[in-house]
Design a protein around this motif. Structure first.
Motif, PDB file in Angstrom:
ATOM      1  N   ASP A 185     -11.148  -5.609  -0.269  1.00  0.00           N
ATOM      2  CA  ASP A 185     -10.397  -5.239   0.927  1.00  0.00           C
ATOM      3  C   ASP A 185     -11.126  -4.160   1.722  1.00  0.00           C
ATOM      4  O   ASP A 185     -11.141  -4.181   2.953  1.00  0.00           O
ATOM      5  CB  ASP A 185      -8.992  -4.741   0.556  1.00  0.00           C
ATOM      6  CG  ASP A 185      -8.149  -5.818  -0.106  1.00  0.00           C
ATOM      7  OD1 ASP A 185      -8.392  -7.013   0.158  1.00  0.00           O
ATOM      8  OD2 ASP A 185      -7.251  -5.454  -0.892  1.00  0.00           O
ATOM      9  N   LYS A 186     -11.749  -3.227   1.008  1.00  0.00           N
ATOM     10  CA  LYS A 186     -12.501  -2.166   1.686  1.00  0.00           C
ATOM     11  C   LYS A 186     -13.733  -2.739   2.385  1.00  0.00           C
ATOM     12  O   LYS A 186     -14.070  -2.337   3.503  1.00  0.00           O
ATOM     13  CB  LYS A 186     -12.899  -1.075   0.694  1.00  0.00           C
ATOM     14  CG  LYS A 186     -11.710  -0.298   0.171  1.00  0.00           C
ATOM     15  CD  LYS A 186     -12.114   0.705  -0.887  1.00  0.00           C
ATOM     16  CE  LYS A 186     -10.887   1.377  -1.462  1.00  0.00           C
ATOM     17  NZ  LYS A 186     -11.188   2.281  -2.552  1.00  0.00           N
ATOM     18  N   ARG A 238       3.671   6.635   3.971  1.00  0.00           N
ATOM     19  CA  ARG A 238       2.369   6.620   3.300  1.00  0.00           C
ATOM     20  C   ARG A 238       1.301   6.714   4.372  1.00  0.00           C
ATOM     21  O   ARG A 238       1.496   6.310   5.514  1.00  0.00           O
ATOM     22  CB  ARG A 238       2.213   5.343   2.479  1.00  0.00           C
ATOM     23  CG  ARG A 238       3.314   5.271   1.431  1.00  0.00           C
ATOM     24  CD  ARG A 238       3.102   4.374   0.314  1.00  0.00           C
ATOM     25  NE  ARG A 238       1.879   4.611  -0.419  1.00  0.00           N
ATOM     26  CZ  ARG A 238       1.440   3.778  -1.351  1.00  0.00           C
ATOM     27  NH1 ARG A 238       2.111   2.697  -1.639  1.00  0.00           N
ATOM     28  NH2 ARG A 238       0.327   4.029  -1.995  1.00  0.00           N
ATOM     29  N   SER A 294       4.927   1.059   5.308  1.00  0.00           N
ATOM     30  CA  SER A 294       5.510   1.038   3.969  1.00  0.00           C
ATOM     31  C   SER A 294       7.020   1.027   4.075  1.00  0.00           C
ATOM     32  O   SER A 294       7.599   1.465   5.070  1.00  0.00           O
ATOM     33  CB  SER A 294       5.046   2.238   3.156  1.00  0.00           C
ATOM     34  OG  SER A 294       5.528   3.424   3.735  1.00  0.00           O
ATOM     35  N   ARG A 335      -1.101  -0.765   8.612  1.00  0.00           N
ATOM     36  CA  ARG A 335      -1.539  -1.705   7.575  1.00  0.00           C
ATOM     37  C   ARG A 335      -0.694  -1.453   6.333  1.00  0.00           C
ATOM     38  O   ARG A 335      -0.240  -0.340   6.090  1.00  0.00           O
ATOM     39  CB  ARG A 335      -3.013  -1.492   7.223  1.00  0.00           C
ATOM     40  CG  ARG A 335      -3.955  -1.937   8.291  1.00  0.00           C
ATOM     41  CD  ARG A 335      -5.388  -1.770   7.812  1.00  0.00           C
ATOM     42  NE  ARG A 335      -6.304  -2.301   8.785  1.00  0.00           N
ATOM     43  CZ  ARG A 335      -6.840  -3.524   8.721  1.00  0.00           C
ATOM     44  NH1 ARG A 335      -6.583  -4.301   7.707  1.00  0.00           N
ATOM     45  NH2 ARG A 335      -7.639  -3.952   9.658  1.00  0.00           N
ATOM     46  N   ALA A 336      -0.559  -2.473   5.529  1.00  0.00           N
ATOM     47  CA  ALA A 336       0.144  -2.311   4.258  1.00  0.00           C
ATOM     48  C   ALA A 336      -0.761  -1.547   3.291  1.00  0.00           C
ATOM     49  O   ALA A 336      -1.971  -1.787   3.258  1.00  0.00           O
ATOM     50  CB  ALA A 336       0.496  -3.675   3.680  1.00  0.00           C
ATOM     51  N   PRO A 337      -0.216  -0.621   2.503  1.00  0.00           N
ATOM     52  CA  PRO A 337      -1.055   0.147   1.576  1.00  0.00           C
ATOM     53  C   PRO A 337      -1.801  -0.737   0.585  1.00  0.00           C
ATOM     54  O   PRO A 337      -2.910  -0.416   0.176  1.00  0.00           O
ATOM     55  CB  PRO A 337      -0.056   1.060   0.851  1.00  0.00           C
ATOM     56  CG  PRO A 337       1.136   1.122   1.727  1.00  0.00           C
ATOM     57  CD  PRO A 337       1.172  -0.162   2.488  1.00  0.00           C
ATOM     58  N   GLU A 338      -1.218  -1.870   0.201  1.00  0.00           N
ATOM     59  CA  GLU A 338      -1.861  -2.774  -0.754  1.00  0.00           C
ATOM     60  C   GLU A 338      -3.071  -3.484  -0.166  1.00  0.00           C
ATOM     61  O   GLU A 338      -3.911  -4.017  -0.890  1.00  0.00           O
ATOM     62  CB  GLU A 338      -0.853  -3.836  -1.238  1.00  0.00           C
ATOM     63  CG  GLU A 338       0.350  -3.273  -1.955  1.00  0.00           C
ATOM     64  CD  GLU A 338       1.426  -2.739  -0.997  1.00  0.00           C
ATOM     65  OE1 GLU A 338       1.566  -3.257   0.128  1.00  0.00           O
ATOM     66  OE2 GLU A 338       2.111  -1.772  -1.376  1.00  0.00           O
ATOM     67  N   SER A 339      -3.160  -3.510   1.166  1.00  0.00           N
ATOM     68  CA  SER A 339      -4.255  -4.252   1.815  1.00  0.00           C
ATOM     69  C   SER A 339      -5.552  -3.451   1.910  1.00  0.00           C
ATOM     70  O   SER A 339      -6.543  -3.962   2.429  1.00  0.00           O
ATOM     71  CB  SER A 339      -3.832  -4.689   3.214  1.00  0.00           C
ATOM     72  OG  SER A 339      -3.718  -3.565   4.062  1.00  0.00           O
ATOM     73  N   VAL A 342      -5.653   6.762  -0.117  1.00  0.00           N
ATOM     74  CA  VAL A 342      -4.365   6.150   0.228  1.00  0.00           C
ATOM     75  C   VAL A 342      -3.303   6.926  -0.514  1.00  0.00           C
ATOM     76  O   VAL A 342      -3.340   7.043  -1.738  1.00  0.00           O
ATOM     77  CB  VAL A 342      -4.331   4.654  -0.182  1.00  0.00           C
ATOM     78  CG1 VAL A 342      -2.972   4.049   0.152  1.00  0.00           C
ATOM     79  CG2 VAL A 342      -5.441   3.893   0.489  1.00  0.00           C
ATOM     80  N   VAL A 361      -6.657  -1.366  -0.955  1.00  0.00           N
ATOM     81  CA  VAL A 361      -6.878  -0.774  -2.270  1.00  0.00           C
ATOM     82  C   VAL A 361      -8.069  -1.400  -2.985  1.00  0.00           C
ATOM     83  O   VAL A 361      -8.918  -0.688  -3.535  1.00  0.00           O
ATOM     84  CB  VAL A 361      -5.596  -0.880  -3.130  1.00  0.00           C
ATOM     85  CG1 VAL A 361      -5.844  -0.354  -4.525  1.00  0.00           C
ATOM     86  CG2 VAL A 361      -4.463  -0.124  -2.475  1.00  0.00           C
ATOM     87  N   ALA A 362      -8.185  -2.714  -2.993  1.00  0.00           N
ATOM     88  CA  ALA A 362      -9.239  -3.413  -3.742  1.00  0.00           C
ATOM     89  C   ALA A 362     -10.602  -3.237  -3.062  1.00  0.00           C
ATOM     90  O   ALA A 362     -10.675  -3.073  -1.838  1.00  0.00           O
ATOM     91  CB  ALA A 362      -8.910  -4.897  -3.852  1.00  0.00           C
TER      92      ALA A 362
END
Length: 170
Positions: free
Chosen positions: A134-135, A87, A82, A124-128, A169, A130-131
């Motif tokens: 992605d999980k 994070r 981040s 990893r990017a936190p946005e990667s 996260v 969340v969805a």
């Protein structure tokens, strides 16, 4: 005096002797009919599946589903990539394995398993993560990474799925 004719006295005697014969013939007929029906039902029960084909026997003899085998891992906490503040991802999971031998091998090599997970999850990017898609993608990546052999001369591990117990996260 009134006398009765001999024909009048003979008629009730004949009908009295014929009545038991009629009821016993009727009873024998009913018993035979019930026996034939029972024999026909038993024959249908035994021979009908043979004539119906293999589909009916396969459904009748379908194997019972196997009891699933899970290995629950201790939660991991990894740093996420981040900008600015730090994070992290806290993740707990359970692995569904093929058999007890695979489970025992994973327990034996647990430091190696945790190391692979930490390398896969860190930076990893936190946005990667969340969805929900992605999980699901992450779960498949973990399954592939952990299915590779843990030591030389060992077979590939039979990990069929990865389930997340905790996923935070922050």
């Amino acid at each position: 005096m009134a006398t009765s004719s001999p024909a009048a006295t003979v008629a009730p005697a004949i009908s009295a002797t014929l009545a038991p014969r009629r009821s016993s013939k009727l009873l024998i007929g009913i018993v035979i009919a019930v026996g034939l029906i029972a024999a026909g039902g038993a024959a249908a029960y035994v021979f009908l599946p043979r004539f119906m084909g293999a589909a009916s026997t396969e459904t009748a003899k379908a194997p019972a589903p196997e009891k699933p085998i899970f290995l629950t891992l201790e939660p991991l906490t990894v740093n996420l990539q981040s900008e600015g503040r730090g994070r992290f991802l806290q993740i707990g999971m359970a692995l569904r394995v093929r058999d007890e031998q695979t489970k025992a091998q994973l327990v034996e090599f647990m430091p190696e398993v945790r190391s692979r997970l930490l390398l896969l999850l860190s930076n990893r990017a936190p946005e990667s993560v969340v969805a929900p898609e992605d999980k699901a993608k992450l779960a498949e990546e973990i399954r592939k990474a952990l299915s590779t052999p843990l030591a030389p001369d060992t077979p590939e591990l039979g990990i069929s799925s990865v389930s997340f117990n905790t996923f935070v996260v922050q």
